[in-house]
Write an enzyme that holds these catalytic residues in place. Structure first.
Site, PDB file in Angstrom:
ATOM      1  N   ALA A  52       0.792  -1.240   0.000  1.00  0.00           N
ATOM      2  CA  ALA A  52       0.000   0.000   0.000  1.00  0.00           C
ATOM      3  C   ALA A  52       0.818   1.282   0.000  1.00  0.00           C
ATOM      4  CB  ALA A  52      -0.897   0.008   1.252  1.00  0.00           C
ATOM      5  N   GLY A  55       3.528   3.308  -5.652  1.00  0.00           N
ATOM      6  CA  GLY A  55       3.014   2.817  -6.928  1.00  0.00           C
ATOM      7  C   GLY A  55       1.518   2.603  -6.953  1.00  0.00           C
ATOM      8  N   TYR A  56       1.118   1.483  -7.548  1.00  0.00           N
ATOM      9  CA  TYR A  56      -0.306   1.213  -7.737  1.00  0.00           C
ATOM     10  C   TYR A  56      -1.060   0.983  -6.421  1.00  0.00           C
ATOM     11  CZ  TYR A  56      -0.571   1.233 -12.780  1.00  0.00           C
ATOM     12  OH  TYR A  56      -0.603   1.639 -14.084  1.00  0.00           O
ATOM     13  N   ASP A 114       7.007  -7.979   6.543  1.00  0.00           N
ATOM     14  CA  ASP A 114       7.005  -8.885   5.390  1.00  0.00           C
ATOM     15  C   ASP A 114       5.633  -9.545   5.192  1.00  0.00           C
ATOM     16  OD1 ASP A 114       7.496 -10.658   3.405  1.00  0.00           O
ATOM     17  OD2 ASP A 114       8.906 -11.900   4.563  1.00  0.00           O
ATOM     18  N   ALA A 143       5.267  -5.937  -5.129  1.00  0.00           N
ATOM     19  CA  ALA A 143       6.332  -6.143  -6.114  1.00  0.00           C
ATOM     20  C   ALA A 143       7.606  -6.291  -5.304  1.00  0.00           C
ATOM     21  CB  ALA A 143       6.434  -4.954  -7.060  1.00  0.00           C
ATOM     22  N   TYR A 228       0.411  -7.130 -15.749  1.00  0.00           N
ATOM     23  CA  TYR A 228       0.817  -6.309 -16.892  1.00  0.00           C
ATOM     24  C   TYR A 228       0.963  -7.216 -18.103  1.00  0.00           C
ATOM     25  CZ  TYR A 228       3.370  -3.027 -19.821  1.00  0.00           C
ATOM     26  OH  TYR A 228       3.744  -2.219 -20.870  1.00  0.00           O
ATOM     27  N   TYR A 238       9.260  -9.246 -20.940  1.00  0.00           N
ATOM     28  CA  TYR A 238       8.202  -9.175 -19.936  1.00  0.00           C
ATOM     29  C   TYR A 238       7.223 -10.354 -20.044  1.00  0.00           C
ATOM     30  CZ  TYR A 238       5.429  -7.408 -16.206  1.00  0.00           C
ATOM     31  OH  TYR A 238       4.796  -7.313 -14.990  1.00  0.00           O
TER      32      TYR A 238
HETATM   33  P1  NAD Z   1       6.032  -0.631  -6.244  1.00  0.00           P
HETATM   34  O1  NAD Z   1       7.456  -1.058  -6.144  1.00  0.00           O
HETATM   35  O2  NAD Z   1       5.752   0.813  -6.399  1.00  0.00           O
HETATM   36  O3  NAD Z   1       5.209  -1.115  -4.928  1.00  0.00           O
HETATM   37  C1  NAD Z   1       5.435  -2.323  -4.317  1.00  0.00           C
HETATM   38  C2  NAD Z   1       4.736  -2.376  -2.964  1.00  0.00           C
HETATM   39  O4  NAD Z   1       4.963  -3.674  -2.391  1.00  0.00           O
HETATM   40  C3  NAD Z   1       5.254  -1.363  -1.926  1.00  0.00           C
HETATM   41  O5  NAD Z   1       4.167  -0.907  -1.148  1.00  0.00           O
HETATM   42  C4  NAD Z   1       6.173  -2.210  -1.049  1.00  0.00           C
HETATM   43  O6  NAD Z   1       6.343  -1.737   0.299  1.00  0.00           O
HETATM   44  C5  NAD Z   1       5.417  -3.514  -1.060  1.00  0.00           C
HETATM   45  N1  NAD Z   1       6.245  -4.676  -0.716  1.00  0.00           N
HETATM   46  C6  NAD Z   1       7.285  -5.207  -1.397  1.00  0.00           C
HETATM   47  N2  NAD Z   1       7.752  -6.309  -0.758  1.00  0.00           N
HETATM   48  C7  NAD Z   1       6.968  -6.475   0.343  1.00  0.00           C
HETATM   49  C8  NAD Z   1       6.915  -7.433   1.383  1.00  0.00           C
HETATM   50  N3  NAD Z   1       7.762  -8.472   1.446  1.00  0.00           N
HETATM   51  N4  NAD Z   1       5.988  -7.275   2.345  1.00  0.00           N
HETATM   52  C9  NAD Z   1       5.121  -6.216   2.333  1.00  0.00           C
HETATM   53  N5  NAD Z   1       5.097  -5.307   1.348  1.00  0.00           N
HETATM   54  C10 NAD Z   1       6.019  -5.435   0.372  1.00  0.00           C
HETATM   55  O7  NAD Z   1       5.401  -1.505  -7.395  1.00  0.00           O
HETATM   56  P2  NAD Z   1       4.278  -1.266  -8.515  1.00  0.00           P
HETATM   57  O8  NAD Z   1       4.975  -0.996  -9.800  1.00  0.00           O
HETATM   58  O9  NAD Z   1       3.217  -0.371  -8.029  1.00  0.00           O
HETATM   59  O10 NAD Z   1       3.713  -2.745  -8.649  1.00  0.00           O
HETATM   60  C11 NAD Z   1       2.595  -3.211  -7.933  1.00  0.00           C
HETATM   61  C12 NAD Z   1       1.876  -4.249  -8.764  1.00  0.00           C
HETATM   62  O11 NAD Z   1       1.402  -3.635  -9.977  1.00  0.00           O
HETATM   63  C13 NAD Z   1       2.763  -5.424  -9.198  1.00  0.00           C
HETATM   64  O12 NAD Z   1       1.988  -6.594  -9.217  1.00  0.00           O
HETATM   65  C14 NAD Z   1       3.142  -5.044 -10.630  1.00  0.00           C
HETATM   66  O13 NAD Z   1       3.477  -6.147 -11.422  1.00  0.00           O
HETATM   67  C15 NAD Z   1       1.824  -4.419 -11.083  1.00  0.00           C
HETATM   68  N6  NAD Z   1       1.926  -3.564 -12.284  1.00  0.00           N
HETATM   69  C16 NAD Z   1       2.892  -2.594 -12.362  1.00  0.00           C
HETATM   70  C17 NAD Z   1       3.001  -1.849 -13.534  1.00  0.00           C
HETATM   71  C18 NAD Z   1       4.063  -0.771 -13.684  1.00  0.00           C
HETATM   72  O14 NAD Z   1       4.287  -0.296 -14.815  1.00  0.00           O
HETATM   73  N7  NAD Z   1       4.694  -0.336 -12.623  1.00  0.00           N
HETATM   74  C19 NAD Z   1       2.112  -2.062 -14.610  1.00  0.00           C
HETATM   75  C20 NAD Z   1       1.107  -3.034 -14.462  1.00  0.00           C
HETATM   76  C21 NAD Z   1       1.031  -3.792 -13.295  1.00  0.00           C
END
Ligand code: NAD
Length: 397
Positions: A52, A55-56, A114, A143, A228, A238
């Protein structure tokens, strides 16, 4: 209390410092976007967001809170300041969202640890029960490069390799700012297994079962993980590579969870396929930063550009928000990547991509916006922030 002047320390796709005021400003800007799409009288919404803080996942939490007044529990893995060094951006983002929630009477509770472990799942379930009672929606947005299986102790490592063939493609060296040809060797079986072990659906399955068992999913609850697909240009690295194999596993797992939810709480589980955006996770993937630089230029020019918050506003208002009916593709997936994959956008990408060189990449792509967007993830280069002023490093979440 610990104040310091914080400057960016960047190496490639990593920045080891974060600016608390810049992160707060980013969160406030997202809140404004979501508030503009506020749904009054839409009823209550209780959300668990796993991943949370950036990113997304962060954008989903903000959209739920600012559009619907949702109460939320957020799970993430972030480092707070030790008094001398800044914390991670996700820590400051969460502090800023939490402040907004408190000021607006929204429930906000956080678990920092974690998410793959039994201990953090247990803590989260306790917090969901005590603060929200139950949840109407679970957003799954982790992620991570690795995961420890909580039952066997096995450590899975995620890799970014093609499968079957060596991939040779164009990428940008973010340190030297030159266009390079990158050669990525095909994954080993171990690499494929490791990536599926981290980014596949096993952990989501554990979360769903734990929530069901504890009776914390409300009638009609929805579980939404993110995936994605992207254009053919990025498939070798990818969608047809190790990470794509993991996403296929996540999508298959989600279908199985859908069956469980329908028969237990009359709920739904659907993957949302999101567009490519600048995040810490996407910066680490070869080819993708250059692709995003070009994509952003083309989508901005056409007036269809979206950042995570616009995508998440669309996810809630068009698909999964209270009373909404998700529209899905033939594989039961929500497609928020429709504007990215629109034929004329991709035609232009295909035309420009082969002509990109070190000499012309700044003119042909919006690399400067990519670079700024990357720095902004850490709270730098945000308008209105005075980076010469000392700033408080500690924050409440
Ligand atoms: P991000 O790196 O911004 O966010 C990752 C989140 O996961 C953070 O809140 C982080 O604290 C948390 N996290 C990581 N390891 C953790 C753990 N062990 N325990 C608890 N929390 C943990 O990533 P994002 O790019 O927003 O990706 C999020 C999802 O969206 C992924 O599934 C990714 O594949 C998907 N997605 C991303 C994109 C893109 O272009 N960035 C596009 C489509 C889909």
């Amino acid at each position: 209390m610990a104040e310091a002047v914080v400057k960016p320390r960047i190496r490639g796709f990593i920045c080891t410092t974060a600016h608390p005021a810049g992160c707060a400003s980013n969160v406030n800007a997202q809140i404004q976007v979501a508030e503009a799409a506020r749904k009054d009288g839409a009823g209550s919404l209780r959300v668990l967001v796993i991943g949370a803080s950036t990113g997304y996942g962060l954008a989903a939490r903000i959209a739920a809170g600012a559009m619907y007044g949702a109460g939320s529990v957020g799970v993430f893995f972030e480092r707070e300041s030790n008094g001398a060094k800044s914390g991670t951006p996700g820590f400051y983002n969460t502090a800023a969202y939490h402040r907004y929630a408190m000021e607006n009477g929204l429930i906000s509770a956080n678990v920092n640890g974690d998410a793959y472990s039994h201990e953090i799942k247990r803590k989260t379930l306790e917090l969901v029960a005590s603060r929200l009672g139950e949840v109407d929606m679970v957003i799954y947005s982790l992620a991570s490069p690795k995961r420890t299986d909580p039952d066997t102790g096995e450590i899975y490592q995620s890799v970014l390799n093609p499968i079957g063939e060596t991939y040779v493609g164009k990428t940008i060296d973010l340190n030297r700012e030159v266009i390079n040809e990158v050669t990525v060797e095909p994954a080993t079986d171990e690499g494929i297994r490791g990536t599926v072990g981290v980014m596949g659906g096993d952990d989501l399955c554990l979360w769903s079962e734990a929530l069901l068992e504890a009776g914390l999913l409300a009638e009609g609850a929805r579980i939404v993980p993110f995936s994605y697909i992207g254009p053919a240009l990025t498939w070798p690295i990818y969608r047809s590579g190790t990470i794509g194999r993991a996403k296929e596993h996540l999508e298959r797992t989600t279908k199985a969870i859908e069956g469980r939810l329908r028969s237990t709480v009359g709920g739904r589980a659907m993957v949302s396929v999101n567009k490519a955006v600048i995040t810490q996770a996407s910066a680490a993937i070869p080819v993708v930063p250059l692709y995003i630089s070009l994509l952003y230029r083309i989508m901005r020019e056409r007036g269809v550009h979206e950042d995570p918050i616009q995508q998440m506003v669309r996810l809630f208002s068009d698909h999964v928000g209270p009373g909404g009916t998700p529209s899905v593709d033939g594989e039961d997936r929500i497609r928020l990547d429709d504007l990215e994959l629109e034929a004329s956008v991709q035609r232009e990408i295909d035309t420009v991509w082969p002509t990109i060189t070190t000499e012309n990449f700044r003119a042909l792509t919006d690399y400067d916006a990519y670079k700024r967007g990357f720095r902004q993830l850490f709270g730098f280069e945000v308008d209105g922030v005075d980076y010469d002023e000392p700033v408080e490093l500690e924050a409440e979440i």
